[in-house]
Design an enzyme around this catalytic site. Structure first.
Site, short mmCIF file in Angstrom:
data_model
loop_
_atom_site.label_atom_id
_atom_site.label_comp_id
_atom_site.label_asym_id
_atom_site.label_seq_id
_atom_site.Cartn_x
_atom_site.Cartn_y
_atom_site.Cartn_z
N THR A 141 33.96 17.28 -5.50
CA THR A 141 34.96 18.31 -5.17
C THR A 141 36.24 18.18 -5.99
OG1 THR A 141 34.01 18.40 -2.96
CG2 THR A 141 36.22 19.30 -3.20
N ASP A 171 20.83 14.48 -7.46
CA ASP A 171 21.55 14.06 -6.26
C ASP A 171 21.16 14.88 -5.02
OD1 ASP A 171 23.45 12.36 -5.14
OD2 ASP A 171 25.05 13.84 -5.33
N GLU A 177 20.01 7.53 1.78
CA GLU A 177 21.17 7.49 2.71
C GLU A 177 20.73 7.12 4.12
OE1 GLU A 177 23.87 10.80 2.38
OE2 GLU A 177 24.22 10.83 4.54
N GLY A 179 31.31 11.45 -1.08
CA GLY A 179 32.52 12.12 -0.61
C GLY A 179 33.79 11.43 -1.09
N ASN A 219 30.74 8.35 -5.79
CA ASN A 219 30.34 9.74 -6.07
C ASN A 219 31.52 10.70 -5.91
OD1 ASN A 219 27.77 8.74 -6.28
ND2 ASN A 219 26.88 10.12 -4.78
N VAL A 220 31.77 11.47 -6.96
CA VAL A 220 32.92 12.40 -6.96
C VAL A 220 32.44 13.79 -7.36
CG1 VAL A 220 35.17 12.90 -8.00
CG2 VAL A 220 34.45 10.52 -7.70
O1 G3H Z 1 26.98 13.23 -3.85
C1 G3H Z 1 28.05 13.74 -4.19
C2 G3H Z 1 29.31 13.24 -3.70
O2 G3H Z 1 29.15 12.64 -2.48
C3 G3H Z 1 30.46 14.17 -3.88
O3 G3H Z 1 31.29 14.34 -2.74
O4 G3H Z 1 32.37 16.44 -3.44
O5 G3H Z 1 33.24 15.16 -1.54
O6 G3H Z 1 33.49 14.25 -3.83
P1 G3H Z 1 32.68 15.09 -2.91
ZN ZN Z 2 27.10 13.10 -1.60
#
Ligand code: G3H
Ligand code: ZN
Length: 282
Positions: A236, A84, A136, A212, A233-234
């Site tokens: 954090t 990623d 992106e 995000g 995508n997760v």
């Molecule tokens: O590419 C990874 C994700 O966009 C994670 O984003 O940490 O804000 O969930 P996040």
């Molecule tokens: Zn990301």
């Protein structure tokens, strides 16, 4: 038993009108938690390792990639391995030998023309090796500790006409778009532009990716998938769960030294988070 390809998981989800979640892996416990959460939900998931996570592991991709692949193979859930936010071309090229079926090549900080050129090169390289490539357009803020971008500033949100030209010009398999989410949010307060998601889904022939997602409320994620978002995508949110458990344990046990005492509940908390996100995808 079940290391599968990202391309097939995304295609299946898109055909069914569902989402598929990709979870950031930093430690072995993250990978184990994703497998556990996916097994409990009875759904597939994507294990994704970011360029930043590789940097954390001393710049070495092989150990964390091999561990994640081994977790996937041992799991009853169908899991794929994705690299990623790659900006370093040497790291992109290393992905092939380490068993990644997909990469996200991130040239979003470059000008539009430079983004198209470098991403097209990355796609050409990937497709020659059977690697599915995401890229992106627009700027999803909050990367590498940067302050969240003003999501309404010009050039930040993804423009549908430009997205169509970008996909045609690069040949990408999936497009990460800026629609109101931002990386590294610890509160789930982001409001997405659902009209824009619908316009983007209509404008481009490839699946859309939401970055995000930790900061996006449940209902907003459901609505985003209904409007055409596919890969969610997760990252954090797993770290919030992990660190909360560790912090609580260490505060209550000031003399304990065995890391298993806090890594076990931390892993379990991340698995719960994984199951929670997977429950939003249908
Ligand atoms: O590419 C990874 C994700 O966009 C994670 O984003 O940490 O804000 O969930 P996040
Ligand atoms: Zn990301």
């Amino acid at each position: 038993m079940s290391l599968v390809s990202t391309g097939e998981l995304v295609a299946e989800a898109r055909d069914a009108g569902h989402g598929v979640a990709a979870f950031n892996v930093i430690t072995l416990e993250h990978a184990e938690a994703v497998a556990l959460g996916a097994e409990r939900a009875g759904l597939p998931a994507i294990l994704q390792i970011s360029e930043n996570a590789v940097r954390f592991h001393g710049g070495r991709l092989a150990p964390i990639a091999a561990a994640s692949a081994a977790v996937a193979r041992a799991s009853t859930a169908r899991l794929s391995l994705h690299l990623d936010h790659v900006t370093d071309v040497d790291l992109l090229r290393a992905s092939h030998a380490e068993g990644f079926s997909s990469v996200m090549f991130d040239a979003s900080k470059l000008t539009y023309d430079e983004n198209v050129k470098t991403t097209a090169d990355a796609v050409r390289w990937g497709h020659e090796r059977g690697i599915w490539v995401e890229a992106e357009l627009g700027r999803v803020g909050g990367k590498e500790g940067e302050a969240p971008l003003d999501a309404h500033a010009p050039g930040v949100r993804t423009d549908p006409a430009e997205a169509a030209a970008y996909v045609a010009g690069t040949g990408v398999d999936a497009l990460a778009v800026a629609v109101g989410s931002s990386h590294a949010m610890t509160e789930r307060t982001a409001a997405l532009d659902h009209e824009l998601i619908g316009s983007l889904a209509a404008a481009v022939p490839v699946p859309l990716v939401l970055h995000g997602s930790s900061g996006v409320p449940d209902e907003e994620i459901r609505r985003a998938i209904a409007a055409g978002m596919v890969k969610i995508n997760v990252g954090t949110a797993l770290n919030t769960a992990f660190t909360g458990e560790v912090r609580g344990y260490l505060a209550a046990h000031t003399t304990g030294v065995d890391p298993r005492k806090y890594l076990a509940p931390a892993r379990e908390a991340m698995a719960g988070t994984v199951t929670g996100f997977l429950g939003l995808l249908k």
